[in-house]
Structure formats: C-alpha cells, structure tokens
Design a protein around this motif. Structure first.
Motif, short mmCIF file in Angstrom:
data_model
loop_
_atom_site.label_atom_id
_atom_site.label_comp_id
_atom_site.label_asym_id
_atom_site.label_seq_id
_atom_site.Cartn_x
_atom_site.Cartn_y
_atom_site.Cartn_z
N GLN A 143 0.84 -1.21 0.00
CA GLN A 143 0.00 0.00 0.00
C GLN A 143 0.87 1.25 0.00
O GLN A 143 0.63 2.21 -0.74
N LEU A 144 1.91 1.26 0.84
CA LEU A 144 2.82 2.41 0.90
C LEU A 144 3.57 2.58 -0.41
O LEU A 144 3.67 3.70 -0.94
N ILE A 145 4.09 1.50 -0.96
CA ILE A 145 4.84 1.58 -2.20
C ILE A 145 3.96 2.08 -3.34
O ILE A 145 4.39 2.89 -4.18
N ALA A 146 2.71 1.62 -3.37
CA ALA A 146 1.78 2.10 -4.40
C ALA A 146 1.59 3.60 -4.30
O ALA A 146 1.61 4.32 -5.31
N PHE A 187 16.58 3.54 -5.34
CA PHE A 187 17.18 3.25 -4.04
C PHE A 187 16.10 3.10 -2.97
O PHE A 187 16.13 2.16 -2.16
N VAL A 188 15.14 4.02 -2.93
CA VAL A 188 14.08 3.97 -1.92
C VAL A 188 13.26 2.69 -2.09
O VAL A 188 12.93 2.01 -1.10
N LEU A 189 12.94 2.32 -3.32
CA LEU A 189 12.17 1.10 -3.55
C LEU A 189 12.95 -0.13 -3.13
O LEU A 189 12.40 -1.05 -2.51
N GLN A 190 14.23 -0.17 -3.46
CA GLN A 190 15.06 -1.31 -3.06
C GLN A 190 15.15 -1.40 -1.54
O GLN A 190 15.12 -2.50 -0.96
N TYR A 191 15.26 -0.26 -0.88
CA TYR A 191 15.33 -0.25 0.57
C TYR A 191 14.02 -0.74 1.19
O TYR A 191 14.02 -1.54 2.14
N LEU A 192 12.89 -0.30 0.64
CA LEU A 192 11.59 -0.72 1.16
C LEU A 192 11.37 -2.22 1.01
O LEU A 192 10.67 -2.83 1.82
N LEU A 193 11.97 -2.81 0.00
CA LEU A 193 11.83 -4.26 -0.18
C LEU A 193 12.42 -5.04 0.99
O LEU A 193 11.93 -6.13 1.32
N VAL A 194 13.45 -4.49 1.63
CA VAL A 194 14.09 -5.20 2.74
C VAL A 194 13.69 -4.64 4.10
O VAL A 194 14.01 -5.22 5.14
N ALA A 195 13.01 -3.50 4.12
CA ALA A 195 12.57 -2.90 5.38
C ALA A 195 11.34 -3.64 5.91
O ALA A 195 10.50 -4.11 5.14
N GLN A 196 11.24 -3.71 7.24
CA GLN A 196 10.08 -4.33 7.87
C GLN A 196 9.01 -3.32 8.20
O GLN A 196 7.81 -3.64 8.18
N THR A 197 9.43 -2.10 8.54
CA THR A 197 8.48 -1.08 8.96
C THR A 197 8.88 0.28 8.39
O THR A 197 10.04 0.53 8.09
#
Length: 332
Positions: A143-146, A187-197
């Motif tokens: 939802q956040l990434i969208a 970079f932000v998208l790649q980071y969000l893929l590994v972030a939990q929160t």
C-alpha cells in the motif's frame, strides 16, 4: 562516542549554499549533541570554490568529514555510504537545508521504524505527506509503495527520510551509478523491499530548494534517453519483486513522461523545431514501457490536472499535448 546519525552531502559546484546546508545540521545543537552527528561532504568534480569552502567548513565543525568521488550524485552518495559510521543515515543536497530544530528532534527520538518519511517544503509550498503519524508494517508495505509510485516527486526522494545504516550494509544497497535520473526512486524502492516497517510523519524536516540549475530542471539533448533508461530499470524491479503494484507503476511511468515532456522535449531552452519535438514525443509514446503505461491506465485514474497532457497522449492528440508541456515548461 559512536555517532547516532550520519548525514551525506554530495557537493558539486555549491560554493554559495554549502555553508547554509551544514549550518542547518549543527547550529541548534549542544556540543554533546553535535558530537553524535557525522556529516560527510562528498566533493565530486566541482569547478568552483566548493573544495575550499568545504575545507573551511570542516575547520568550524569538527564532526565534518571530507571525502571525494568522481562526478555524479550517485557516485557521491555511494562514497558517503562507504564512509558513514552512524546508526541512522540521512541525505542532504547541498542547496537544501533542514528546518530549525529538526535534526535535534531526529537525534533525540528513538528511531522506531526502518524508514522514517517526513513531510517537507518545496520552495514556498508545504508538502505535508501525512496528516498524522502512520506506521506501516510488513502487511502494509505494498500500500505504501503504491502511494509512493503514484506520487514520485513527493515520496520517492532519498532526502527527507531517515534510513537504518545496518540494513543498507546487510543488503549491500547502493545507488545505481549508470542512472542520471530516478536513482532516488530506485534506491528507496530497493530499501523498502528489505525494510520491515516505515513511519510516515506530518512533521516538516526538510526544505527543498527548486534550483533552476538542477539536473532535472536543466536541459540537454540526452535527457529523454536517460529518463527512459531509468524507467526500464524501475520497471524490472517492480515486475520481479512487486508485481501486485504494477498498476501504480504504470502511473509512475506516466509521471516520468510528464518530466520528459516538461524538462526534456518541450523545455523552454530546447531550440529544436516544432516538428522535431513532435516526432520525439511520438517516439517516447511508442516506447514499449511507455505504451504499456498509457494502455493499462484507464482514464478514470486520470482525474487530476497533472494528467492533462497524458490524457491527450492517450487520445493521440500529440500536438495539443506538446502545447501543454510547453506551457508547463515556461511556467516552471
């Protein structure tokens, strides 16, 4: 004392603004607080007095670390990542600054999420991204990434955010040095893929200066190809790792077409003939990824003014779309 924050500043031809940027970090802090912040100025191929200014700054602020990279903002940020030692990471562009007392606030509060997303100022405009603090857990990630994909200029920047350095180290995340544009988005998208929160905050952390000489706002003939190259890289990431947000990626792609039109083909400084610009626009629309973005995004999702030129492209009204792009370029 170990640093709690590392702040990375790429410094290229910024002799007039670099002092203000660094002062916005330290001037509201006590000596003890300042000792907890490592500021990394990465000089990368300046042709003005930026290196000398950086050296003068380092004499005033002992927490400032000077280093160098080859030209290019991604190379500068990657060099900063290699030097950083803080628990958390922030990025600051050399012609921007942090709002008063905001670095102190980041320093004093425990970082309760893998990514903090702050609101910001863009010139005189307030960009409040969240009405209240919102915590996104793993189940909310798509939802956040969208949301971020559909509003890339507001959300997909590396500045205005706080990252966990250990997470970047664990997953060896670096900026793609082959990209001239959208390296922030990737970079932000790649980071969000590994972030939990992730924690979205209404607090205004950052002032973004809408500089006319920035890479996005300056004109060169290779800009269109560079935007399309970046779009292909982001498309590959989304298709591989986040296929459920492809409808939002299609909107992201159309927002990149807006940038291509306003800051590329119909840039006020582009002296090419009208027929040449129209042919360039047709070529962009015929690019397979752009064509898919246009085809897969229904008109019902294009209800805001930012889609005006895009709607015309979808209806094959290229000349009218070009006029809209040209008007926007002159307005900016």
């Amino acid at each position: 004392m170990d640093e709690k924050l590392s702040i990375i500043i790429p410094a290229h031809n910024c002799e007039a603004t670099l002092r203000q940027a660094v002062a916005s970090i330290y001037d509201d802090l006590s000596t003890e607080q300042a000792a907890m912040i490592q500021t990394i100025i990465v000089e990368n191929g300046s042709q003005d007095q930026t290196p000398q200014v950086a050296q003068q700054i380092a004499k005033v602020y002992p927490q400032v670390c000077l280093t160098h990279s080859q030209p290019g903002v991604s190379k500068a940020r990657n060099q900063g990542l290699k030097v950083a030692t803080g628990q958390a990471l922030l990025f600051l562009d050399a012609d921007d600054y942090f709002k008063p007392d905001m670095v102190k606030q980041v320093l004093e509060h425990e970082v309760k999420a893998d990514l903090l997303i702050y609101s910001f100022e863009s010139g005189k405009a307030l960009k409040r991204l969240f009405d209240q603090a919102i915590l996104y857990q793993q189940a909310d990630k798509e939802q956040l990434i969208a949301t971020m994909l559909e509003n890339p200029t507001n959300y997909l920047t590396v500045w205005g955010k706080v990252f966990r350095r250990q997470l970047i180290l664990d997953h060896q995340l670096f900026f793609n040095e082959d990209l001239r544009f959208s390296e922030d988005s990737l970079f932000v998208l790649q980071y969000l893929l590994v972030a939990q929160t992730a924690l979205g905050l209404p607090t205004v952390l950052y002032h973004y200066n809408r500089a006319e000489n920035s890479a996005v706002r300056s004109f060169d003939e290779e800009k269109v190809a560079a935007y399309l190259q970046a779009l292909k890289v982001v498309n590959k990431l989304i298709q591989t790792s986040l296929p459920d947000v492809l409808p939002s990626f299609y909107i992201y792609g159309l927002m990149q077409v807006n940038l291509i039109g306003v800051h590329g083909i119909y840039d006020a400084k582009n002296s090419a003939a009208g027929a040449v610009k129209k042919a360039q626009l047709r070529a962009v629309v015929q690019d397979p990824i752009v064509a898919k973005c246009l085809r897969r995004t229904p008109l019902t999702r294009m209800r805001t003014p930012k889609f005006a030129a895009i709607i015309l492209l979808k209806l094959h009204c290229y000349a009218l779309a070009g006029k809209v792009f040209a008007l926007r370029s002159r307005a900016k």
